[in-house]
Design a protein around this motif. Structure first.
Motif, PDB file in Angstrom:
ATOM      1  N   MET A 115      91.196 -27.216  24.028  1.00 43.99           N
ATOM      2  CA  MET A 115      91.802 -27.103  22.706  1.00 43.99           C
ATOM      3  C   MET A 115      93.310 -27.010  22.842  1.00 43.99           C
ATOM      4  O   MET A 115      93.832 -26.643  23.891  1.00 43.99           O
ATOM      5  N   ARG A 116      93.988 -27.360  21.765  1.00 44.91           N
ATOM      6  CA  ARG A 116      95.440 -27.254  21.700  1.00 44.91           C
ATOM      7  C   ARG A 116      95.812 -26.296  20.587  1.00 44.91           C
ATOM      8  O   ARG A 116      95.164 -26.289  19.544  1.00 44.91           O
ATOM      9  N   VAL A 117      96.868 -25.529  20.818  1.00 48.62           N
ATOM     10  CA  VAL A 117      97.379 -24.641  19.783  1.00 48.62           C
ATOM     11  C   VAL A 117      98.888 -24.872  19.678  1.00 48.62           C
ATOM     12  O   VAL A 117      99.614 -24.783  20.668  1.00 48.62           O
ATOM     13  N   TYR A 118      99.319 -25.158  18.465  1.00 51.25           N
ATOM     14  CA  TYR A 118     100.735 -25.382  18.187  1.00 51.25           C
ATOM     15  C   TYR A 118     101.407 -24.037  17.942  1.00 51.25           C
ATOM     16  O   TYR A 118     100.884 -23.196  17.217  1.00 51.25           O
ATOM     17  N   ARG A 119     102.603 -23.872  18.531  1.00 50.94           N
ATOM     18  CA  ARG A 119     103.280 -22.587  18.450  1.00 50.94           C
ATOM     19  C   ARG A 119     104.798 -22.783  18.364  1.00 50.94           C
ATOM     20  O   ARG A 119     105.327 -23.843  18.689  1.00 50.94           O
ATOM     21  N   VAL A 120     105.481 -21.726  17.912  1.00 54.06           N
ATOM     22  CA  VAL A 120     106.940 -21.638  17.987  1.00 54.06           C
ATOM     23  C   VAL A 120     107.272 -20.347  18.728  1.00 54.06           C
ATOM     24  O   VAL A 120     106.458 -19.413  18.768  1.00 54.06           O
ATOM     25  N   PRO A 121     108.470 -20.235  19.309  1.00 49.18           N
ATOM     26  CA  PRO A 121     108.814 -19.046  20.105  1.00 49.18           C
ATOM     27  C   PRO A 121     108.769 -17.753  19.293  1.00 49.18           C
ATOM     28  O   PRO A 121     109.204 -17.709  18.148  1.00 49.18           O
ATOM     29  N   TYR A 122     108.198 -16.729  19.922  1.00 48.93           N
ATOM     30  CA  TYR A 122     108.192 -15.348  19.415  1.00 48.93           C
ATOM     31  C   TYR A 122     107.401 -15.166  18.110  1.00 48.93           C
ATOM     32  O   TYR A 122     107.530 -14.132  17.455  1.00 48.93           O
ATOM     33  N   SER A 123     106.602 -16.130  17.736  1.00 50.57           N
ATOM     34  CA  SER A 123     105.819 -15.992  16.501  1.00 50.57           C
ATOM     35  C   SER A 123     104.832 -14.832  16.622  1.00 50.57           C
ATOM     36  O   SER A 123     104.040 -14.765  17.571  1.00 50.57           O
ATOM     37  N   THR A 124     104.864 -13.929  15.647  1.00 48.18           N
ATOM     38  CA  THR A 124     103.907 -12.828  15.618  1.00 48.18           C
ATOM     39  C   THR A 124     102.479 -13.342  15.484  1.00 48.18           C
ATOM     40  O   THR A 124     101.557 -12.836  16.130  1.00 48.18           O
ATOM     41  N   ASN A 125     102.285 -14.352  14.658  1.00 43.68           N
ATOM     42  CA  ASN A 125     100.940 -14.884  14.434  1.00 43.68           C
ATOM     43  C   ASN A 125     100.424 -15.640  15.649  1.00 43.68           C
ATOM     44  O   ASN A 125      99.223 -15.617  15.942  1.00 43.68           O
ATOM     45  N   VAL A 126     101.303 -16.310  16.370  1.00 42.33           N
ATOM     46  CA  VAL A 126     100.895 -16.979  17.605  1.00 42.33           C
ATOM     47  C   VAL A 126     100.452 -15.948  18.636  1.00 42.33           C
ATOM     48  O   VAL A 126      99.473 -16.160  19.370  1.00 42.33           O
ATOM     49  N   GLU A 127     101.148 -14.817  18.694  1.00 43.53           N
ATOM     50  CA  GLU A 127     100.765 -13.792  19.670  1.00 43.53           C
ATOM     51  C   GLU A 127      99.357 -13.271  19.390  1.00 43.53           C
ATOM     52  O   GLU A 127      98.626 -12.916  20.335  1.00 43.53           O
ATOM     53  N   ARG A 128      98.961 -13.206  18.148  1.00 41.21           N
ATOM     54  CA  ARG A 128      97.585 -12.815  17.836  1.00 41.21           C
ATOM     55  C   ARG A 128      96.591 -13.717  18.577  1.00 41.21           C
ATOM     56  O   ARG A 128      95.646 -13.249  19.219  1.00 41.21           O
TER      57      ARG A 128
END
Length: 206
Positions: free
Chosen positions: A1-14
């Protein structure tokens, strides 16, 4: 799977916490915060994280992704086994996303105005600080927010509450994170929350 992210995102850290907890491999796709066209092309909106499976399924919203992972890889669990306890965790997540997050988001928006309303900022800050007592009481006598094991409630809240304990990284310029760091007076005042932040922070991320 792939997950799109931006730096330091609180929601990505979840999602990073959930993936590591379940030992699920992932391909991270880094997105320019100023050009989120790849995310918009997938979902019609620009918020991250967004997960895309090898079968073409697309899931947006961090806690929806965590729930999706739980359904497909239930062990080790992030929700309790009993329906009643699971419902309690779901209520907490709804409250955190739809109620708790409103004041800091509103404060960040107010601070971006040409002439911020100082009284409104003060009132929003008071509301945010007032809820810290609830988290302190939730952690009385236990290590995790909603029970005896690390779970979805901890994943939901940690990336936000951590700013009241951990230093903001020098290259993290997100005004929302600065609001959290300045208006969550946890260190030295809320020992149970502070200890919990350090416990969660010691866990791996994908």
């Amino acid at each position: 799977m792939r997950v799109y992210r931006v730096p330091y995102s609180t929601n990505v850290e979840r999602v990073a916490l959930a993936l590591a907890h379940k030992s699920i491999p992932v391909d991270w796709v880094d997105v320019d915060p100023d050009d989120r066209s790849p995310v918009v092309a997938l979902t019609g909106q620009d918020l991250v994280p967004v997960m895309q499976t090898d079968h073409g399924e697309v899931v947006a919203d961090s806690m929806r992704i965590v729930s999706w992972l739980e359904r497909r890889r239930p062990d080790p669990p992030l929700w309790p086994a009993s329906l009643g306890r699971r419902a309690e965790v779901d209520v907490f997540i709804e409250w955190f996303n739809k109620v708790w997050k409103l004041p800091p988001n509103a404060m960040a928006a107010e601070l971006a105005a040409p002439e911020p309303d100082q009284q409104r900022l003060h009132d929003l800050s008071d509301e945010l600080r007032g809820w810290l007592h609830l988290f302190e009481e939730m952690l009385d006598g236990r290590d995790w927010l909603m029970g005896e094991a690390f779970g979805a409630a901890d994943i939901c809240a940690f990336p936000f509450l951590k700013y009241g304990v951990l230093d903001l990284r020098p290259d993290d310029t997100d005004p929302f994170h600065r609001v959290l760091g300045e208006h969550l007076p946890i260190s030295g005042a809320f020992p149970e929350i502070e200890a919990w932040v350090h416990r969660v922070d010691a866990l791996p991320r994908a």
